[in-house]
Design an enzyme around this catalytic site. Structure first.
Site, mmCIF file in Angstrom:
data_model
loop_
_atom_site.group_PDB
_atom_site.id
_atom_site.type_symbol
_atom_site.label_atom_id
_atom_site.label_comp_id
_atom_site.label_asym_id
_atom_site.label_seq_id
_atom_site.Cartn_x
_atom_site.Cartn_y
_atom_site.Cartn_z
ATOM 1 N N ILE A 1 -14.003 4.235 15.924
ATOM 2 C CA ILE A 1 -14.038 4.921 14.630
ATOM 3 C C ILE A 1 -15.347 5.707 14.482
ATOM 4 N N LEU B 1 3.325 3.878 2.078
ATOM 5 C CA LEU B 1 4.171 3.865 3.269
ATOM 6 C C LEU B 1 3.406 4.481 4.441
ATOM 7 N N HIS C 1 1.524 22.667 39.794
ATOM 8 C CA HIS C 1 0.247 23.368 39.934
ATOM 9 C C HIS C 1 0.282 24.681 39.149
ATOM 10 N N ALA D 1 -2.051 1.405 16.684
ATOM 11 C CA ALA D 1 -0.781 1.639 15.992
ATOM 12 C C ALA D 1 0.423 1.348 16.887
ATOM 13 N N ALA E 1 2.993 -9.142 -1.408
ATOM 14 C CA ALA E 1 3.784 -10.355 -1.170
ATOM 15 C C ALA E 1 2.876 -11.564 -0.999
ATOM 16 N N GLY F 1 0.858 -1.187 0.000
ATOM 17 C CA GLY F 1 0.000 0.000 0.000
ATOM 18 C C GLY F 1 0.885 1.225 0.000
ATOM 19 N N CYS G 1 -2.604 3.557 9.449
ATOM 20 C CA CYS G 1 -2.466 4.593 10.478
ATOM 21 C C CYS G 1 -2.185 5.956 9.854
ATOM 22 N N GLU H 1 -25.853 2.076 17.846
ATOM 23 C CA GLU H 1 -24.914 1.117 18.438
ATOM 24 C C GLU H 1 -25.672 -0.111 18.952
HETATM 25 P P1 FAD Z 1 -1.448 -1.228 8.756
HETATM 26 O O1 FAD Z 1 -1.218 0.138 9.239
HETATM 27 O O2 FAD Z 1 -2.825 -1.572 8.300
HETATM 28 O O3 FAD Z 1 -0.422 -1.475 7.578
HETATM 29 C C1 FAD Z 1 -0.400 -2.674 6.875
HETATM 30 C C2 FAD Z 1 0.179 -2.417 5.507
HETATM 31 O O4 FAD Z 1 0.400 -3.688 4.870
HETATM 32 C C3 FAD Z 1 -0.754 -1.645 4.583
HETATM 33 O O5 FAD Z 1 -0.057 -0.595 3.976
HETATM 34 C C4 FAD Z 1 -1.187 -2.682 3.542
HETATM 35 O O6 FAD Z 1 -1.408 -2.119 2.268
HETATM 36 C C5 FAD Z 1 0.039 -3.590 3.502
HETATM 37 N N1 FAD Z 1 -0.258 -4.957 3.011
HETATM 38 C C6 FAD Z 1 -1.348 -5.717 3.199
HETATM 39 N N2 FAD Z 1 -1.206 -6.906 2.564
HETATM 40 C C7 FAD Z 1 0.007 -6.892 1.969
HETATM 41 C C8 FAD Z 1 0.727 -7.816 1.170
HETATM 42 N N3 FAD Z 1 0.231 -9.008 0.871
HETATM 43 N N4 FAD Z 1 1.946 -7.459 0.725
HETATM 44 C C9 FAD Z 1 2.485 -6.251 1.026
HETATM 45 N N5 FAD Z 1 1.846 -5.333 1.780
HETATM 46 C C10 FAD Z 1 0.626 -5.652 2.246
HETATM 47 N N6 FAD Z 1 -4.733 3.482 16.166
HETATM 48 C C11 FAD Z 1 -4.195 4.215 17.166
HETATM 49 O O7 FAD Z 1 -3.340 3.709 17.905
HETATM 50 N N7 FAD Z 1 -4.570 5.522 17.359
HETATM 51 C C12 FAD Z 1 -5.488 6.120 16.574
HETATM 52 O O8 FAD Z 1 -5.810 7.286 16.785
HETATM 53 C C13 FAD Z 1 -6.085 5.356 15.526
HETATM 54 N N8 FAD Z 1 -7.008 5.919 14.707
HETATM 55 C C14 FAD Z 1 -7.526 5.175 13.687
HETATM 56 C C15 FAD Z 1 -8.488 5.756 12.862
HETATM 57 C C16 FAD Z 1 -9.045 5.024 11.823
HETATM 58 C C17 FAD Z 1 -10.080 5.660 10.932
HETATM 59 C C18 FAD Z 1 -8.606 3.698 11.585
HETATM 60 C C19 FAD Z 1 -9.160 2.903 10.433
HETATM 61 C C20 FAD Z 1 -7.657 3.114 12.397
HETATM 62 C C21 FAD Z 1 -7.119 3.843 13.469
HETATM 63 N N9 FAD Z 1 -6.181 3.284 14.325
HETATM 64 C C22 FAD Z 1 -5.664 4.017 15.346
HETATM 65 C C23 FAD Z 1 -5.734 1.895 14.166
HETATM 66 C C24 FAD Z 1 -4.371 1.862 13.447
HETATM 67 O O9 FAD Z 1 -4.489 2.517 12.207
HETATM 68 C C25 FAD Z 1 -3.926 0.422 13.247
HETATM 69 O O10 FAD Z 1 -3.963 -0.258 14.486
HETATM 70 C C26 FAD Z 1 -2.525 0.374 12.687
HETATM 71 O O11 FAD Z 1 -2.461 1.011 11.430
HETATM 72 C C27 FAD Z 1 -2.067 -1.069 12.532
HETATM 73 O O12 FAD Z 1 -0.784 -1.096 12.022
HETATM 74 P P2 FAD Z 1 -0.241 -2.345 11.189
HETATM 75 O O13 FAD Z 1 1.199 -2.045 10.930
HETATM 76 O O14 FAD Z 1 -0.591 -3.591 11.867
HETATM 77 O O15 FAD Z 1 -1.065 -2.340 9.823
HETATM 78 P P1 NAD Z 2 -14.975 -1.226 17.299
HETATM 79 O O1 NAD Z 2 -14.939 -2.681 17.579
HETATM 80 O O2 NAD Z 2 -14.286 -0.294 18.222
HETATM 81 O O3 NAD Z 2 -16.487 -0.733 17.259
HETATM 82 C C1 NAD Z 2 -17.466 -1.333 16.462
HETATM 83 C C2 NAD Z 2 -18.799 -1.064 17.094
HETATM 84 O O4 NAD Z 2 -19.825 -1.493 16.213
HETATM 85 C C3 NAD Z 2 -18.964 -1.794 18.425
HETATM 86 O O5 NAD Z 2 -19.319 -0.882 19.419
HETATM 87 C C4 NAD Z 2 -20.080 -2.791 18.109
HETATM 88 O O6 NAD Z 2 -20.887 -3.086 19.228
HETATM 89 C C5 NAD Z 2 -20.856 -2.060 17.007
HETATM 90 N N1 NAD Z 2 -21.720 -2.940 16.203
HETATM 91 C C6 NAD Z 2 -21.476 -4.204 15.777
HETATM 92 N N2 NAD Z 2 -22.538 -4.685 15.108
HETATM 93 C C7 NAD Z 2 -23.493 -3.713 15.090
HETATM 94 C C8 NAD Z 2 -24.823 -3.601 14.565
HETATM 95 N N3 NAD Z 2 -25.408 -4.616 13.920
HETATM 96 N N4 NAD Z 2 -25.491 -2.452 14.736
HETATM 97 C C9 NAD Z 2 -24.911 -1.416 15.416
HETATM 98 N N5 NAD Z 2 -23.670 -1.475 15.937
HETATM 99 C C10 NAD Z 2 -22.957 -2.597 15.776
HETATM 100 O O7 NAD Z 2 -14.473 -1.066 15.796
HETATM 101 P P2 NAD Z 2 -14.165 0.234 14.943
HETATM 102 O O8 NAD Z 2 -14.753 1.440 15.566
HETATM 103 O O9 NAD Z 2 -14.541 -0.123 13.557
HETATM 104 O O10 NAD Z 2 -12.590 0.341 15.062
HETATM 105 C C11 NAD Z 2 -11.736 -0.737 14.618
HETATM 106 C C12 NAD Z 2 -10.398 -0.700 15.287
HETATM 107 O O11 NAD Z 2 -9.665 0.457 14.926
HETATM 108 C C13 NAD Z 2 -10.524 -0.689 16.783
HETATM 109 O O12 NAD Z 2 -10.230 -1.978 17.262
HETATM 110 C C14 NAD Z 2 -9.531 0.312 17.267
HETATM 111 O O13 NAD Z 2 -8.563 -0.303 18.060
HETATM 112 C C15 NAD Z 2 -8.917 0.916 16.022
HETATM 113 N N6 NAD Z 2 -9.041 2.387 16.141
HETATM 114 C C16 NAD Z 2 -8.434 3.041 17.164
HETATM 115 C C17 NAD Z 2 -8.590 4.401 17.309
HETATM 116 C C18 NAD Z 2 -7.909 5.106 18.436
HETATM 117 O O14 NAD Z 2 -7.041 4.536 19.050
HETATM 118 N N7 NAD Z 2 -8.268 6.355 18.721
HETATM 119 C C19 NAD Z 2 -9.384 5.111 16.427
HETATM 120 C C20 NAD Z 2 -10.014 4.424 15.418
HETATM 121 C C21 NAD Z 2 -9.821 3.065 15.283
#
Ligand code: FAD
Ligand code: NAD
Length: 451
Positions: A177, A36, A436, A312, A112, A34, A40, A196
């Site tokens: 999210i 770099l 403080h 992340a 990969a 994907g 995240c 929810e």
């Molecule tokens: P990823 O970041 O998903 O990276 C995996 C990479 O591997 C991707 O670039 C993908 O394209 C690549 N890949 C997949 N398959 C292959 C393959 N076969 N060959 C080569 N490359 C491949 N976490 C937090 O801690 N704080 C936050 O505030 C937060 N906010 C978030 C908000 C949103 C909207 C979302 C969706 C997630 C958020 N997260 C947050 C979660 C966080 O993004 C993930 O936990 C984190 O990115 C996971 O890191 P990773 O390295 O496991 O995978």
């Molecule tokens: P989540 O598991 O946090 O929330 C999904 C929600 O959808 C749950 O509350 C669940 O009860 C609800 N749900 C399931 N089925 C449903 C239905 N039929 N009708 C209504 N609600 C339903 O998942 P997410 O919000 O998609 O986030 C995914 C991951 O991304 C999380 O595990 C989180 O760790 C990571 N993330 C982290 C941050 C952060 O650290 N600030 C921000 C965004 C995402």
């Protein structure tokens, strides 16, 4: 090509582990399917936090009267929000590119797949290594209900591509999210409804926090429906989106212009040909031991793909642990004590155990609560809405959990995470000098309340 270490995926798990391995003198191939920085940087933590900041600025301007400012007339241009966000992401991506180049990591663009347990193919090229780390992340899940696959159902990646602020936004799923986007678009002026399934929003948080968050978001105008199972999503003849849900046995609907589905994420295990390497997996992810080792001794899985905790920083620290295991180094990383934050307005954050988890473990606890409204700095900043709840093991006096809602909750939870990691007791924390006036004194007040 033969190398020491192959890492698949360049998210925070993959690229940070690649940099650390290179620093330790390893020849590293990082396969990047994907952009770099992974989810995240490109579609997760960073773009959303840019929007969280924009939302805070807009809210402050709207609430200016509280700070002695008369009515402020301002234009809100969503395109500028997008521009700033993309610029931040691009800048950080360039930074990662530079770091990887400087470290001598070989970045291979492409997806990969395994050929055997020591060989990975990208395009037509084969790469083999002594050790392989899978860090392929996750993707959005959708509910198996009619309409969920319609093109107008947005996931978290698609909503980041919107070029307008939705007039009325339905958010299916009140988890992290869903709530972050609900909070942001509420501040931008959308009429937001969250549906929810569970009885509380943010169900992974302590119920004292999630209940208060529901009140706070509702006060800001977000409509929150809990205990509601979404059954179908349709478009009516006016191109409006009609979401039907079941609430206490009764069918109800909510009508909106746009819809975000945020019901969890699914590990990226498909397309890797894991069978060829003999790696066990399921749609729920790749099982690993505490060193992130899969059932195949020299293949590791870190980050979202093992589905232990989709954050992340967890991905990065699991990578460090895997690398330590490869190098035979012991470490003291507490992968069971992780700070987690929910960047809504107000912010929520936690570290360690919830009260419910302590009960499940049969741990006798002492709980101390303090309130932002009693903290001088919080009042000075106009941030009186908030709660800090600390949990101590009643037998050992050690702090085991921290749950906070309010301004800078993520920083306060980090401070508590440090305490938990260091095995601090309430008595020892009381001997630390807290400055403080600071929001940190809210933590100290909760320690004192737990006597
Ligand atoms: P990823 O970041 O998903 O990276 C995996 C990479 O591997 C991707 O670039 C993908 O394209 C690549 N890949 C997949 N398959 C292959 C393959 N076969 N060959 C080569 N490359 C491949 N976490 C937090 O801690 N704080 C936050 O505030 C937060 N906010 C978030 C908000 C949103 C909207 C979302 C969706 C997630 C958020 N997260 C947050 C979660 C966080 O993004 C993930 O936990 C984190 O990115 C996971 O890191 P990773 O390295 O496991 O995978
Ligand atoms: P989540 O598991 O946090 O929330 C999904 C929600 O959808 C749950 O509350 C669940 O009860 C609800 N749900 C399931 N089925 C449903 C239905 N039929 N009708 C209504 N609600 C339903 O998942 P997410 O919000 O998609 O986030 C995914 C991951 O991304 C999380 O595990 C989180 O760790 C990571 N993330 C982290 C941050 C952060 O650290 N600030 C921000 C965004 C995402």
């Amino acid at each position: 090509m033969k190398t020491d270490l192959i890492i698949i995926g360049a998210g925070p798990g993959g690229y940070e582990t690649a940099l650390l391995a290179a620093e330790r003198g390893k020849k590293v191939v990082l396969v990047n399917g994907g952009r770099l920085g992974g989810t995240c940087l490109n579609a997760g933590c960073i773009p959303t936090k840019c929007m969280v900041k924009d939302a805070a600025v807009v809210s402050t301007l709207r609430d200016g009267a509280a700070y002695g400012i008369g009515e402020v007339k301002f234009d809100f241009d969503f395109n500028r929000v997008i521009e700033r966000r993309d610029k931040v992401v691009d800048q950080l991506r360039e930074g990662i590119d530079g770091l990887l180049r400087k470290a001598g990591v070989t970045v291979v663009e492409g997806r990969a797949r395994f050929v055997d347990a020591s060989t990975v193919r990208v395009g037509e090229e084969d790469y083999s290594a002594d050790d392989i780390i899978i860090a392929t992340g996750s993707e959005s899940k959708a509910l198996p209900i009619p309409g969920a696959d319609a093109e107008w159902v947005l996931d978290s990646t698609a909503i980041l591509k919107l070029e307008y602020v939705p007039a009325r936004l339905t958010v299916v799923g009140g988890g992290v999210i869903g709530l972050e986007f609900a909070s942001v678009f509420n501040a931008f002026g959308s009429e937001v409804t969250v549906v929810e399934y569970m009885k509380n929003i943010a169900p992974t948080f302590d119920s004292d926090i999630s209940k208060r968050l529901k009140q706070a978001l509702s006060k800001r105008g977000v409509k929150i429906i809990t205990g509601a199972a979404v059954k179908k999503i349709e478009q009516n003849s006016d191109y409006e989106i009609v979401t039907t849900y079941d609430l206490k046995g009764k069918e109800e609907t909510v009508v909106s212009s746009d819809l975000l589905m945020a019901v969890g994420r699914r590990p990226n295990v498909d397309g890797l040909d894991l069978e060829k390497a003999g790696v066990e997996y399921s749609p729920k992810g790749i099982p690993v031991d505490d060193n992130m080792r899969t059932n195949v001794g020299h293949i590791y899985a870190i980050g979202d793909v093992n589905a232990r905790m989709m954050l992340a920083h967890v991905a990065s620290y699991q990578g460090r642990r895997a690398l330590n295991a490869i190098d035979g180094r012991a470490d003291e990383i507490r992968l069971d004590v992780v700070p987690a934050a929910l960047f809504t307005s107000p912010e929520c954050a936690m570290a360690g155990l919830t009260e419910e988890q302590c009960k499940e473990r049969g741990m006798a606890v002492r709980v101390g609560k303090s309130f932002y409204r009693a903290n001088g700095k919080a009042l000075a900043e106009g941030e009186s809405d908030g709660l800090c709840k600390l949990i101590f093991n009643a037998e050992t006096d050690e702090i085991v959990g921290a749950h906070i809602m309010g301004a800078e909750a993520s920083l306060l939870a980090q401070q508590c995470c440090d305490f938990i990691t260091c095995g601090m007791t309430a008595a020892r924390i009381r001997d630390i000098i807290f400055g403080h006036p600071t929001l940190s004194e809210i933590v100290l007040a909760a320690v004192d309340a737990a006597r």
